[in-house]
Each structure stands twice: as C-alpha cells, then as structure tokens.
Design a protein around this motif. Sequence first.
Motif, PDB file in Angstrom:
ATOM      1  N   ASP A  69      39.552  47.777   1.543  1.00  0.00           N
ATOM      2  CA  ASP A  69      38.537  47.767   2.213  1.00  0.00           C
ATOM      3  C   ASP A  69      37.538  46.169   0.957  1.00  0.00           C
ATOM      4  N   LEU A  70      38.537  45.668  -0.056  1.00  0.00           N
ATOM      5  CA  LEU A  70      38.069  44.888  -0.559  1.00  0.00           C
ATOM      6  C   LEU A  70      37.821  43.512   0.173  1.00  0.00           C
ATOM      7  N   CYS A  71      39.383  43.103   1.357  1.00  0.00           N
ATOM      8  CA  CYS A  71      39.111  42.419   2.033  1.00  0.00           C
ATOM      9  C   CYS A  71      38.046  42.216   3.807  1.00  0.00           C
ATOM     10  N   THR A  72      38.154  43.515   4.063  1.00  0.00           N
ATOM     11  CA  THR A  72      36.821  43.362   4.823  1.00  0.00           C
ATOM     12  C   THR A  72      36.196  43.556   4.148  1.00  0.00           C
ATOM     13  N   ALA A  98      39.102  33.301  12.602  1.00  0.00           N
ATOM     14  CA  ALA A  98      39.878  34.281  11.561  1.00  0.00           C
ATOM     15  C   ALA A  98      38.801  35.057  11.336  1.00  0.00           C
ATOM     16  N   GLN A  99      37.738  34.990  11.561  1.00  0.00           N
ATOM     17  CA  GLN A  99      37.286  36.080  10.768  1.00  0.00           C
ATOM     18  C   GLN A  99      37.580  37.682  11.921  1.00  0.00           C
ATOM     19  N   VAL A 100      37.862  37.253  13.544  1.00  0.00           N
ATOM     20  CA  VAL A 100      37.844  37.877  14.126  1.00  0.00           C
ATOM     21  C   VAL A 100      39.135  38.494  13.875  1.00  0.00           C
ATOM     22  N   PHE A 101      40.467  37.256  13.443  1.00  0.00           N
ATOM     23  CA  PHE A 101      41.695  37.872  12.780  1.00  0.00           C
ATOM     24  C   PHE A 101      42.096  39.080  12.354  1.00  0.00           C
ATOM     25  N   LEU A 102      41.522  38.601  10.815  1.00  0.00           N
ATOM     26  CA  LEU A 102      40.865  39.174   9.902  1.00  0.00           C
ATOM     27  C   LEU A 102      40.372  40.484   9.885  1.00  0.00           C
ATOM     28  N   LEU A 106      42.221  43.687   9.569  1.00  0.00           N
ATOM     29  CA  LEU A 106      41.990  44.926   8.394  1.00  0.00           C
ATOM     30  C   LEU A 106      41.322  46.638   8.492  1.00  0.00           C
ATOM     31  N   ILE A 107      40.682  46.133   9.727  1.00  0.00           N
ATOM     32  CA  ILE A 107      40.384  47.905  10.768  1.00  0.00           C
ATOM     33  C   ILE A 107      41.750  48.436  10.707  1.00  0.00           C
ATOM     34  N   SER A 108      42.544  47.675  11.861  1.00  0.00           N
ATOM     35  CA  SER A 108      42.979  48.610  12.487  1.00  0.00           C
ATOM     36  C   SER A 108      44.319  48.446  11.441  1.00  0.00           C
ATOM     37  N   ALA A 109      44.410  48.068  10.293  1.00  0.00           N
ATOM     38  CA  ALA A 109      45.094  48.903   9.320  1.00  0.00           C
ATOM     39  C   ALA A 109      44.776  49.780   8.278  1.00  0.00           C
ATOM     40  N   GLU A 110      43.388  50.135   8.239  1.00  0.00           N
ATOM     41  CA  GLU A 110      42.728  50.907   7.597  1.00  0.00           C
ATOM     42  C   GLU A 110      42.578  52.096   8.728  1.00  0.00           C
ATOM     43  N   ALA A 155      45.583  43.102  15.600  1.00  0.00           N
ATOM     44  CA  ALA A 155      44.685  41.787  15.577  1.00  0.00           C
ATOM     45  C   ALA A 155      45.076  40.502  15.734  1.00  0.00           C
ATOM     46  N   ALA A 156      46.213  39.983  16.055  1.00  0.00           N
ATOM     47  CA  ALA A 156      47.265  39.254  16.631  1.00  0.00           C
ATOM     48  C   ALA A 156      46.936  39.064  18.519  1.00  0.00           C
ATOM     49  N   LEU A 157      47.037  40.337  18.850  1.00  0.00           N
ATOM     50  CA  LEU A 157      46.860  40.429  20.350  1.00  0.00           C
ATOM     51  C   LEU A 157      45.698  40.295  20.381  1.00  0.00           C
ATOM     52  N   HIS A 158      44.899  40.522  19.882  1.00  0.00           N
ATOM     53  CA  HIS A 158      43.208  40.750  20.136  1.00  0.00           C
ATOM     54  C   HIS A 158      43.033  38.880  19.950  1.00  0.00           C
ATOM     55  N   THR A 159      42.582  38.504  19.024  1.00  0.00           N
ATOM     56  CA  THR A 159      42.681  37.054  18.985  1.00  0.00           C
ATOM     57  C   THR A 159      42.821  36.044  19.412  1.00  0.00           C
TER      58      THR A 159
END
Length: 300
Positions: A69-72, A98-102, A106-110, A155-159
Amino acid sequence: KMSNSSSLTNFLLLRFSDTRELQLFHFSFFLSIYLAALLGNGLIITAIACDHHLHAPMYFFLLNLSILDLCTISTTVPKSMANSLWDTRAISYSGCVAQVFLFFFLISAEFSLLTVMAYDRFVAICQPLHYGTLMDSRACGKMATAAWASGFLNAALHTGNTFSIPLCQGNAVEQFFCEVPKLLKLSCSDAYLREVWVLIFSICLFFGCFIFIVLSYVQIFASVLRIPSEQGRQKAFSMCLPHLAVVSLFVTTATFAYLKPPSISSTVVDLVMAVLYAVLPPTVNPLIYSMRNKELKKAL
C-alpha cells in the motif's frame, strides 16, 4: 502528431484544474491523504515488526499488504502533487514507464496477497487443527513470494506490451498518472489490440482469484454460523470482516475503473474512479485493519 513512440521524450498528465487556487487545493488535499497513508501503513509495519506477539501468519501478510500500500500510493500521488505545485503537466517517458510498471506490479501483487490472506482465514476457521502445519513460516514465506512474483510477471508483461505499441495520437494522457487504458488511446490503428488481449488475460486471472476468495468466504461463513457460542462467532467474524472489507473496496473500485461501459466515460468520472482505486485503498486499509483488532491496537 507524433509519428512514433520512440520520438516521445515525455507525456502530459491530466491537470486537476487550471486555476492556481484549485491546483494548490489539490496539492494540499493529496498531501494530507498521502501523509495519512504513510502514517497508517508506517505504524502497522512498525508495530508488526517490533511486537513479537504479532509474529503470526495473519500479521505477516498484513505487513506485506502495508508495504504494498505504501509503495502503491507513492507511485502515483507524489508526482501528481509535484505537478500541481509547480503548475506543470509533464512526466518523462522513463517516468511514465516506471509508473506503469510499478503500479501494475503493486496492484497485482496486492490482489494475489489478498487471495493468500483469504486462504489464511479459511484455514484458521475451517481447519484450525491443521493451521500450524499448513501455515508454518516456510509456507507463509513461499505464499508471500509467489504473490510478489506474480505481480512482477504481470507488470513486466503489460509494460513491455504497452510501450512496444506505436503511439501516434500525441502525448496527452487523460489521467493524473500513466494508466494503461489511457495510454492505449494514444496508439495507432489496431496495434492496441495486443495489449487488450493481455488485459483480458489479466482480468481472467483476477476473476479466478476473486472466485477463490468468494468460495473461501462461503465456507468460512458456513463454519462460523455452526459455532455454538455467540462470543466465538463474534471473534471469528471480527477476524474476517476487515479482510472482506478491504477486498470489496479493492474489487469494486478496480472493476468499475477498468470494466465500466465507455458511455459513462468522461474525464471527471475517470479521474474520480482512479482516485478511488489508486489512492483510497492504501489510505483506508490500515484503518480498516486496526479498528477491530485488539492485538494490533495494543501493539500500536
């Protein structure tokens, strides 16, 4: 018009307003939300790390959730605040990547982590005798690692996919951060269909996790209702309700943001939805978790 995405050096993010007073209001509003999220998640991280009473699977996952959550919120909000403060709209090309990747990471991991937490609640309530063996520290470590890893892969796939599409509709992103659906609107012709397929794949995974969470809760509630004592039922519910509230908030806002019909898509609606799913959960999750939790309150 830009002929190719390789000639893009920056993108222009959406302004909240053109009037200076409203820009400063947006800055201070986002700043207060950001500080609340930092404080809430920071306190939970500190409490769980420092209090040995909280070294249990449930709190280990909650610690991971607070870090996510902090990182998101740190991925999207500070840049938007800075832009309002300095009256600019620009974000560099690499900043946008960087924004798209992160954000995706973070959202997927969450969401993967929320799925793991549902399993944790399920084992605790439906199979309490096996809890110690099924949820030992090694199993918890593996589950948390799998959640983070799934976010990274997604994230790697989408970015990779989004930024390999040629963009020829200018560089104005109609959102306060670099959001994939808004970037796809800048693509040439049918090139964006590839990313649409990847999004559909992600949405299927998302629904798979969602169904797993729902089925876990169906069994949890069936078990809880069989508990003879009122006090036992209340304790079981108070263990599950915060997690259920967090999942509901996350799923409803994200689903609406990504799956709403185009007819109700306006800049204002999109902006509000983005704030709801990108900014609201990281800020209120610590509150939801600490309100009903006596052990956590005591540690804090």
